[in-house]
Design a protein around this motif. Structure first.
Motif: not given
Length: 579
Positions: A147-149, A253-254, A293-294, A299-300
């Motif tokens: 979904x987030x993709x 990293x996030x 996008x971020x 989340x991914x």
């Protein structure tokens, strides 16, 4: 869930997690549809905002419809998100229930030797914390990635249209963070697996200490048991810290992606607005799309890490689920048999425990006619327990055969386990009621049969005085009963089953003289037409037998009447009670 993987084979893959969702694919499709719909609604919001700002910048009035459209999109998005979260929560619980059912079915059908090599506490931990870790992967994990993709792809396309240069800088940050996650993921998986193993060892230590408390406390071993459990807790703590450190390396990293993207937006975007290369409306729209996008990209990344944790837990669950089940454990063993008397025939039977260096039983050949009273004697390690395990179907002979035949026939019965009742020296009493313990998997057994069995072992009066009578709870391990009462409940269980073969491991052990007489009388009463094989240590048990088998070093070294065996063999060599 059974995928027939060799426990020593390759580790679980993401595909294995995906296969676990096969029964929930329709609900997963609904969740994916809601996620995609939410992404589409979210992508529409910056477009509407861009039009509103452009109208204000041009000094024109804003159409009320645009405002209401924006409000409608936000409300719709919130409703879709809430519905999706509910679907995913139910999906996670259903997936966990299915895995636990498969796990339980496997745990209860493992080979008997397997239980002696794996602590019960660790088996419990696998069905608890490990399955809980799988919940996210069985629901939100795949939905979050897919979904987030979609949202990431849509936002990226919109960003490229608005400003390719600024988009390139942002994507460089995203790709760099993805590379860090890809490198760290296998290490995180190993660390999480070690942490889960540590929790399993802790559960095993606690279970073993609590089970042994009747012995631990009188001998002053509480401090030692506490130290042992504390050592396991320390091991779990250290493994958990290592896993947390690995995750802590990836977590920033996030933050770098989010903060770096915003810095790039303000510096490069502001510079391009100042030069007239980018309008303010486009910059604000870019900022909204950038958040789309971020945030999904973050989340991914979290979903990928969650899947790695789930894979470590799946490895632990599959180590149990993929163990080949013991032969015949899928059959309804508790069904009434009513086969009548049977002869037992053993032909050159041998057995070696897995990973053992020597055979536990070798070359045992004998025939036990229906209705015989046989005593099996021998020193510790002679092979008595192994012989019983083979007769019960807990293990399959490595060589030779064991058959049950109707008298005068050569065709063996289909399954010896359906014919055998058993009373062990450990006196296993299950949590539940008196009725459930006596019927043991045969809930349709008439109460009269239960009362008759209790009467034959001298327990009827005792049970009639209990609150609830047959429905009285016996407690954990039969804690509400005395040692002798637990022994007689186990014997009543064997008597109520009306099996043509009874295996008794010194059934009168732990009883006073009066109770012993009652039990032996009950065995004598039921022995008519029934084959009784008893592991014997007492003279009274051996004398009541019409045949004695002597085992030594896994071999049958003597076979005859009590008097013949007593005359032929030295008592001290074979640990024979004087007859």
């Amino acid at each position: 869930m059974r995928q027939h993987r060799d426990p020593a084979g390759p580790a679980s893959r993401v595909r294995d997690l995906w296969l676990l969702t096969v029964d929930e694919r329709p609900r997963l499709a609904v969740a994916l549809g809601l996620s995609a719909s939410g992404a589409a609604v979210a992508l529409c919001q910056p477009v509407v905002v861009n039009r509103i700002i452009s109208a204000l910048a041009d000094g024109a009035s804003v159409a009320p419809g645009l405002v209401w459209l924006l409000v409608g999109l936000m409300v719709t998005g919130a409703a879709i998100t809430g519905t999706g979260d509910c679907v995913l929560a139910v999906l996670a619980e259903r997936g966990a229930l299915r895995v636990r059912r498969d796990y339980l079915a496997s745990v209860l059908r493992l080979p008997m030797w397997w239980y002696t090599r794996h602590p019960v506490g660790d088996l419990v931990a696998r069905s608890g914390s490990d399955v809980d870790t799988l919940k996210y992967a069985l629901s939100s994990g795949f939905v979050d990635i897919l979904g987030n993709g979609v949202l990431v792809v849509g936002a990226t396309i919109a960003l490229v249209v608005l400003d390719p240069l600024l988009t390139g800088v942002v994507l460089a940050l995203v790709v760099a963070s993805a590379a860090v996650v890809a490198v760290a993921s296998p290490r995180i998986r190993r660390a999480v697996r070690e942490a889960q193993d540590g929790v399993g060892r802790l559960g095993a230590a606690i279970q073993q200490s609590v089970t042994a408390m009747p012995i631990v406390r009188p001998y002053g071993g509480t401090a030692q048991a506490e130290a042992r459990a504390a050592q396991a807790a320390t091991g779990a703590y250290r493994a958990g810290v290592r896993a947390a450190r690995m995750q802590a390396v990836v977590a920033p990293v996030s933050a770098v992606v989010a903060q770096g993207s915003m810095v790039a937006l303000f510096l490069i975007g502001g510079w391009r607005v100042a030069r007239g290369e980018l309008t303010l409306a486009d910059l604000l729209s870019f900022a909204l799309f950038l958040s789309m996008l971020v945030t999904p990209a973050t989340t991914v990344i979290g979903a990928v890490l969650g899947l790695q944790q789930a894979l470590g837990s799946l490895d632990r669950v599959r180590e149990v689920v993929d163990v080949p089940r013991a032969a015949g454990t899928d059959d309804d063993v508790a069904a009434p048999v009513r086969a009548g008397a049977v002869d037992l025939v053993l032909d050159d039977v041998g057995y070696r425990y897995p990973a053992a260096t020597r055979t536990a039983l070798e070359g045992v050949t004998l025939s036990i006619p229906a209705g015989s009273r046989v005593a099996v004697v021998g020193a510790s390690g002679a092979g008595k327990s192994t012989l019983f395990a083979l007769l019960l179907g807990h293990a399959v002979p490595c060589c030779g055969s064991i058959e049950a035949r109707l008298p005068g026939e050569q065709t063996p019965h289909a399954d010896l386990r359906h014919l055998v009742g058993y009373v062990d020296q450990s006196v296993h009493v299950m949590p539940g009621t008196v009725r459930e313990n006596v019927t043991a998997g045969r809930p349709d057994t008439p109460d009269q049969v239960v009362w008759d069995a209790l009467d034959r072992v001298g327990l009827r009066d005792t049970v009639e005085r209990l609150p609830g009578r047959l429905d009285a709870e016996v407690g954990e391990g039969g804690a509400h009963l005395s040692g002798g009462e637990r022994q007689r409940v186990a014997i009543a269980r064997a008597l109520a089953g009306e099996r043509p073969v009874l295996l008794l491991d010194e059934p009168s052990s732990g009883l006073d003289q009066d109770s012993e007489c009652r039990v032996l009388a009950a065995v004598d009463a039921v022995a008519r037409g029934v084959t009784v094989v008893t592991v014997a240590h007492r003279r009274s048990t051996i004398r009541s037998a019409d045949r004695v088998l002597v085992l030594a070093g896994g071999r049958l070294v003597a076979d005859g009447t009590p008097a013949e065996v007593a005359h032929a063999l030295p008592h001290d060599r074979f640990a024979l009670p004087e007859v």
